[in-house]
Design an enzyme around this catalytic site. Structure first.
Site, PDB file in Angstrom:
ATOM      1  N   ALA A  12       0.868  -1.302  -0.078  1.00 50.70           N
ATOM      2  CA  ALA A  12       0.114  -0.015   0.117  1.00 50.70           C
ATOM      3  C   ALA A  12       0.723   1.322   0.059  1.00 50.70           C
ATOM      4  O   ALA A  12       0.262   2.382  -0.130  1.00 50.70           O
ATOM      5  CB  ALA A  12      -1.176   0.066   1.422  1.00 50.70           C
ATOM      6  N   ARG A  14      10.465   7.726  -1.834  1.00 46.86           N
ATOM      7  CA  ARG A  14      12.028   7.654  -2.120  1.00 46.86           C
ATOM      8  C   ARG A  14      12.305   7.168  -3.587  1.00 46.86           C
ATOM      9  O   ARG A  14      13.768   7.184  -3.975  1.00 46.86           O
ATOM     10  CB  ARG A  14      12.790   7.022  -1.047  1.00 46.86           C
ATOM     11  CG  ARG A  14      13.179   7.839   0.171  1.00 46.86           C
ATOM     12  CD  ARG A  14      13.922   6.993   1.212  1.00 46.86           C
ATOM     13  NE  ARG A  14      13.351   6.088   1.714  1.00 46.86           N
ATOM     14  CZ  ARG A  14      13.927   4.976   2.347  1.00 46.86           C
ATOM     15  NH1 ARG A  14      15.172   4.822   2.602  1.00 46.86           N
ATOM     16  NH2 ARG A  14      13.221   4.072   3.170  1.00 46.86           N
ATOM     17  N   GLN A  29      -6.132   0.048   2.024  1.00 49.46           N
ATOM     18  CA  GLN A  29      -5.911   0.657   3.164  1.00 49.46           C
ATOM     19  C   GLN A  29      -6.389   2.177   2.929  1.00 49.46           C
ATOM     20  O   GLN A  29      -5.570   2.759   2.239  1.00 49.46           O
ATOM     21  CB  GLN A  29      -4.482   0.563   3.502  1.00 49.46           C
ATOM     22  CG  GLN A  29      -3.789   1.320   4.994  1.00 49.46           C
ATOM     23  CD  GLN A  29      -2.602   1.206   5.214  1.00 49.46           C
ATOM     24  OE1 GLN A  29      -1.557   0.283   4.286  1.00 49.46           O
ATOM     25  NE2 GLN A  29      -2.076   1.512   6.466  1.00 49.46           N
ATOM     26  N   ASN A  89      13.328   0.437  -1.371  1.00 43.77           N
ATOM     27  CA  ASN A  89      12.748   1.696  -1.058  1.00 43.77           C
ATOM     28  C   ASN A  89      13.502   2.886  -1.658  1.00 43.77           C
ATOM     29  O   ASN A  89      13.053   3.985  -1.573  1.00 43.77           O
ATOM     30  CB  ASN A  89      13.136   2.091   0.526  1.00 43.77           C
ATOM     31  CG  ASN A  89      12.370   0.756   1.195  1.00 43.77           C
ATOM     32  OD1 ASN A  89      11.309   0.855   1.364  1.00 43.77           O
ATOM     33  ND2 ASN A  89      13.127   0.591   2.183  1.00 43.77           N
TER      34      ASN A  89
END
Length: 467
Positions: A14, A19, A85, A239
């Site tokens: 989600a 980044r 979510q 990430n």
């Protein structure tokens, strides 16, 4: 493996992935030819769970559509459901969003949609440790060279799980702990639901941490276990773009190692780039700088010279692809030769022992068995029979400005150099085309066609001589 009907695998996908600096949702970023979420789904499917639930949030419709449209291509047959979510308020918030679906099962395994390196074998071992330990919760623990940024696993004096200390909460003692939270868990669903109800927001972002549920479960007399995994690389999350490059390098090394174990020669594995779904037969050789993408299959005893790019092709046995060639969405049968510097565009088929040589382009065409298109030629929208020889500089003029038209060249035709075929046109078998001809009409079987202006020589009209 026996189906685990009481097990649900929950994949958290989600997050925004800010980044990554990308308009593409993070779970859809590709690693070795597949989106990260596809790697997670494949690993989850090896458990044969009752269902796989994907929690979506940021750009939820786009992520769901991509998954739904590609399940078959990715080989996913397990039941897939989605939970959204609405508020991106932490990992526990994501699990809460899926709780109405998860509560139908006895056990839930929680994975991350941005951790493409986890192996299905490891997940099966995790689930087995949870079942054999009669636990209510389990966390995947890994030893990492540099624990900075990870939540540390704090053990009690007996060596069991005590709690997870987030990076922001570490002190001089806990900061040196090298066993960290790998970010994947197994829970008894009832114990998890009870712990989720007791969570309070934490940290500067006021998020709900799933890690806190393990301590809460223990406080309620439940058992929390740590599943140790020696291969910490499986836990690496993505990430950033740099993380993505690291993950891809690790997965490519795995792919190449498996191919070499199965009899494929990779001359310099570290300079060879092969996607997850590529299949290569034994005794084939791949030289450095080669890129083999998509669902390409390559038979046995093939040779790929350097600088070759292949995408979604089916290639037979004993095929030679020479330096600098680019092939996409094409079929190359046994014994063919391609290149150097050839381009096979989508829809091309080379029948057995056909040759397409240097600086040739073939598009949406069939090159017949044993036929030769050796140099400086464009063959588009053409059906070519066996035993044809195409001279240098031949062009099929397949586009009239509005529509594409086909050229038919029958078996055992001989085409001289610098010939233009203005489609639609048919050259029947055993015909010859004179060099420099522009062919606009059908050529009957066994004929010689010449369509060029008669040479005229005007004396003393050339370049003036200089003393």
């Amino acid at each position: 493996m026996v189906a685990q009907k009481n097990l649900c695998v929950l994949i958290l996908a989600a997050g925004k992935g800010t980044r990554m600096k990308s308009s593409l949702p993070k779970p859809l970023h590709p690693v070795c030819g597949l989106p990260m979420i596809a790697h997670s789904l494949r690993a989850a499917q090896t458990l044969h769970p009752g269902a796989i639930c994907v929690v979506v949030g940021h750009e939820a419709p786009r992520v769901m559509d991509e998954i739904k449209q590609n399940l078959s291509a990715w080989g996913i047959t397990a039941p897939i459901v989605f939970a959204e979510q609405k508020e991106l308020n932490g990992s526990a918030g994501a699990v809460r969003a899926a709780l109405p679906l998860v509560e139908k099962f006895k056990t839930v395994m929680v994975l991350n949609g941005d951790a493409p390196l986890v192996r299905g074998e490891t997940l099966r071992q995790m689930h087995g440790a949870f079942e054999q330990g009669h636990a209510q919760s389990l966390v995947w623990g890994v030893q990492v060279p540099d624990p900075h940024g990870y939540g540390r696993i704090l053990r009690n004096p007996e060596g069991g799980f005590e709690r997870i200390v987030e990076e922001s909460e570490t002190d001089e003692t806990t900061r040196t702990i090298s066993e960290v939270n790998g970010g994947m868990y197994v829970f008894d669903v009832k114990a998890l639901a009870g712990a989720l109800a007791l969570l309070t927001p934490q940290g500067p972002k006021h998020e709900f941490y799933l890690t806190d549920t393990l301590s809460l479960i223990q406080e309620a007399q439940g058992l929390a276990l740590v599943f140790p995994c020696a291969d910490y690389k499986q836990a690496l999350g993505v990430n950033s773009r740099a993380d993505l490059a690291v993950a891809e390098g690790i997965l490519r090394a795995r792919i190449n190692q498996k191919l070499m174990e199965n009899g494929v020669r990779l001359v310099r594995p570290e300079e060879t780039y092969i996607d997850e779904d590529v299949q290569i037969g034994a005794d084939s050789s791949v030289c450095p700088g080669s890129y083999i993408f998509g669902k390409t299959t390559l038979g046995t005893h093939c040779q790929l010279e350097g600088g070759v790019s292949i995408y979604n092709c089916t290639i037979g046995n004993n095929v030679k692809i020479k330096y600098g060639s680019y092939l996409e969405n094409s079929v190359i049968e046994d014994g063919c030769e391609v290149g150097p510097y050839a381009h096979l565009r989508p829809g091309s088929t080379l029948k057995a022992k056909a040759k397409v040589g240097n600086f040739c382009e073939v598009k949406n065409s069939v090159i017949g068995e044993g036929s030769k298109v050796n140099h400086l030629t464009y063959i588009g929208d053409t059906d070519m029979g066996p035993g044809v020889n195409i001279g240098a500089g031949t062009i099929t003029c397949n586009y009239d400005g509005q529509k594409k038209h086909r050229t038919v060249i029958g078996a055992h035709c001989f085409v001289g150099s610098n010939v233009n075929f203005v489609a639609p046109v048919e050259i029947q078998p055993y015909s010859k085309i004179g060099a420099g001809s522009t062919i606009t009409k059908q050529v009957p079987e066994g004929s010689l066609a010449i369509a060029r202006a008669r040479q005229v020589v005007l004396e003393n009209k050339g370049v003036k001589k200089h003393d």
